[in-house]
Design a protein around this motif. Structure first.
Motif, mmCIF file in Angstrom:
data_model
loop_
_atom_site.group_PDB
_atom_site.id
_atom_site.type_symbol
_atom_site.label_atom_id
_atom_site.label_comp_id
_atom_site.label_asym_id
_atom_site.label_seq_id
_atom_site.Cartn_x
_atom_site.Cartn_y
_atom_site.Cartn_z
ATOM 1 N N GLY A 77 -30.783 -19.804 10.476
ATOM 2 C CA GLY A 77 -30.081 -21.064 10.687
ATOM 3 C C GLY A 77 -28.608 -20.824 10.906
ATOM 4 O O GLY A 77 -28.054 -19.835 10.417
ATOM 5 N N MET A 78 -27.982 -21.725 11.648
ATOM 6 C CA MET A 78 -26.545 -21.632 11.888
ATOM 7 C C MET A 78 -26.019 -22.900 12.537
ATOM 8 O O MET A 78 -26.769 -23.664 13.128
ATOM 9 C CB MET A 78 -26.203 -20.403 12.729
ATOM 10 N N GLY A 79 -24.718 -23.085 12.403
ATOM 11 C CA GLY A 79 -24.039 -24.196 13.053
ATOM 12 C C GLY A 79 -23.523 -23.760 14.417
ATOM 13 O O GLY A 79 -23.314 -22.565 14.656
ATOM 14 N N LEU A 80 -23.327 -24.739 15.273
ATOM 15 C CA LEU A 80 -22.847 -24.454 16.625
ATOM 16 C C LEU A 80 -21.457 -25.041 16.831
ATOM 17 O O LEU A 80 -21.142 -26.108 16.316
ATOM 18 C CB LEU A 80 -23.806 -25.053 17.660
ATOM 19 N N GLN A 81 -20.654 -24.354 17.620
ATOM 20 C CA GLN A 81 -19.322 -24.843 17.967
ATOM 21 C C GLN A 81 -19.466 -26.058 18.890
ATOM 22 O O GLN A 81 -20.519 -26.267 19.510
ATOM 23 C CB GLN A 81 -18.547 -23.729 18.659
ATOM 24 N N PRO A 82 -18.425 -26.881 19.008
ATOM 25 C CA PRO A 82 -18.491 -28.071 19.860
ATOM 26 C C PRO A 82 -18.798 -27.732 21.319
ATOM 27 O O PRO A 82 -18.516 -26.626 21.796
ATOM 28 C CB PRO A 82 -17.092 -28.674 19.747
ATOM 29 N N SER A 83 -19.351 -28.706 22.026
ATOM 30 C CA SER A 83 -19.763 -28.478 23.418
ATOM 31 C C SER A 83 -18.589 -28.183 24.347
ATOM 32 O O SER A 83 -18.784 -27.631 25.426
ATOM 33 C CB SER A 83 -20.566 -29.669 23.949
ATOM 34 N N ALA A 117 -22.719 -37.212 22.675
ATOM 35 C CA ALA A 117 -22.790 -36.402 21.453
ATOM 36 C C ALA A 117 -24.148 -36.521 20.780
ATOM 37 O O ALA A 117 -24.670 -35.545 20.250
ATOM 38 C CB ALA A 117 -21.680 -36.806 20.479
ATOM 39 N N LYS A 118 -24.755 -37.698 20.800
ATOM 40 C CA LYS A 118 -26.039 -37.882 20.102
ATOM 41 C C LYS A 118 -27.172 -37.071 20.739
ATOM 42 O O LYS A 118 -28.214 -36.885 20.136
ATOM 43 C CB LYS A 118 -26.414 -39.363 20.032
ATOM 44 N N GLU A 119 -26.970 -36.592 21.954
ATOM 45 C CA GLU A 119 -27.978 -35.766 22.620
ATOM 46 C C GLU A 119 -27.707 -34.271 22.442
ATOM 47 O O GLU A 119 -28.465 -33.447 22.921
ATOM 48 C CB GLU A 119 -28.030 -36.097 24.120
ATOM 49 N N LEU A 120 -26.640 -33.936 21.756
ATOM 50 C CA LEU A 120 -26.248 -32.539 21.580
ATOM 51 C C LEU A 120 -26.687 -32.018 20.214
ATOM 52 O O LEU A 120 -27.014 -32.782 19.320
ATOM 53 C CB LEU A 120 -24.729 -32.409 21.721
ATOM 54 N N VAL A 121 -26.645 -30.714 20.068
ATOM 55 C CA VAL A 121 -27.047 -30.051 18.832
ATOM 56 C C VAL A 121 -25.812 -29.494 18.136
ATOM 57 O O VAL A 121 -24.990 -28.814 18.757
ATOM 58 C CB VAL A 121 -28.045 -28.910 19.151
ATOM 59 N N ASP A 162 -22.460 -35.199 16.332
ATOM 60 C CA ASP A 162 -21.846 -36.522 16.226
ATOM 61 C C ASP A 162 -20.380 -36.383 16.627
ATOM 62 O O ASP A 162 -19.939 -35.301 17.017
ATOM 63 C CB ASP A 162 -22.031 -37.126 14.826
ATOM 64 N N LYS A 163 -19.624 -37.453 16.522
ATOM 65 C CA LYS A 163 -18.231 -37.399 16.975
ATOM 66 C C LYS A 163 -17.417 -36.357 16.204
ATOM 67 O O LYS A 163 -16.564 -35.688 16.773
ATOM 68 C CB LYS A 163 -17.573 -38.771 16.906
ATOM 69 N N ASP A 164 -17.711 -36.183 14.923
ATOM 70 C CA ASP A 164 -16.968 -35.195 14.132
ATOM 71 C C ASP A 164 -17.311 -33.763 14.533
ATOM 72 O O ASP A 164 -16.418 -32.929 14.689
ATOM 73 C CB ASP A 164 -17.221 -35.397 12.637
ATOM 74 N N THR A 165 -18.589 -33.460 14.680
ATOM 75 C CA THR A 165 -18.957 -32.090 15.053
ATOM 76 C C THR A 165 -18.454 -31.762 16.446
ATOM 77 O O THR A 165 -18.024 -30.646 16.708
ATOM 78 C CB THR A 165 -20.485 -31.852 14.971
ATOM 79 N N GLU A 166 -18.470 -32.746 17.339
ATOM 80 C CA GLU A 166 -17.969 -32.532 18.700
ATOM 81 C C GLU A 166 -16.447 -32.403 18.726
ATOM 82 O O GLU A 166 -15.892 -31.773 19.615
ATOM 83 C CB GLU A 166 -18.430 -33.649 19.641
ATOM 84 N N ALA A 167 -15.762 -32.997 17.747
ATOM 85 C CA ALA A 167 -14.302 -32.883 17.662
ATOM 86 C C ALA A 167 -13.888 -31.597 16.946
ATOM 87 O O ALA A 167 -12.700 -31.314 16.826
ATOM 88 C CB ALA A 167 -13.727 -34.095 16.934
#
Length: 146
Positions: free
Chosen positions: A43-49, A72-76, A10-15
Motif C-alpha cells: 500500500g502507498m499514497g500517491l502524489q497529486p495529479s 478529483a473524485k475520479e482520481l486515486v 479529494d480537493k485536499d489530496t489534489e492540493a
C-alpha cells in the motif's frame, strides 16, 4: 482473493495537503492491524495529479497529457493491496478505515484483482510459468534495490 483498496482523491489530496500527524498515526495503526492479520500485501499514497501524466492511445499512437486532471473524485490518492477470503471480508476491513481521514468524508473503492485461474484454459501452463517467473523476478529486483 486479492483486492485493491482505492482511496479516492479529494480537493485536499489534489492540493498536496499533507496528512496530519494524527492521521499518519491512525493509518499506521490500521495498516499494522492488517499486516498482523496477514491481510495487507502492499500500500502507498500517491502524489497529486499535477505531478502525473496520462498517456492516451488513438489508433495505437500515444499522446501524453500532463496533469493536473480536473475531476478529483475520479482520481486515486492512494491504494492498498489486500488478500482476504471474500469480498465481504474486504469490505469489513475497509469499514475499519480511520474515520479521521478527510474529516470523515472519504470514498474508498474495492476492486478484485484478476488471478491466473480467472483466465481459464486460454492462460496456458507455459504462460502461467512465465507469469510466475516475471512476478518472482520483479520481487527479487525490488528487494535488491532496498
Amino acid at each position: 482473493m486479492k483486492f485493491m483498496v482505492i482511496r479516492k482523491a479529494d480537493k485536499d489530496t489534489e492540493a498536496g495537503v499533507m496528512p496530519t500527524e494524527q492521521l499518519v498515526t491512525d493509518m499506521l495503526k490500521y495498516n499494522e492491524e492488517m499486516i498482523k492479520a496477514g491481510v495487507m500485501l502492499d500500500g502507498m499514497g500517491l502524489q497529486p495529479s499535477i505531478k502525473g501524466a496520462r498517456v492516451k492511445f488513438n489508433n495505437g499512437k500515444p499522446t501524453v497529457i500532463d496533469g493536473p486532471f480536473t475531476e478529483a473524485k475520479e482520481l486515486v490518492a492512494g491504494f492498498s493491496l489486500i488478500q482476504v477470503k471474500s469480498r465481504e471480508e474486504a469490505i469489513e476491513w475497509v469499514k475499519r478505515w480511520p474515520p479521521i481521514d478527510g474529516g470523515g468524508n472519504v470514498e474508498i473503492e474495492i476492486r478484485q484483482v484478476y488471478e491466473a485461474e480467472d483466465f481459464g484454459a486460454e492462460f496456458t501452463p507455459e504462460m502461467r510459468k512465465h507469469e510466475e517467473w516475471l512476478r518472482e523476478a520483479a520481487e527479487k529486483r525490488a528487494a535488491d534495490e532496498r
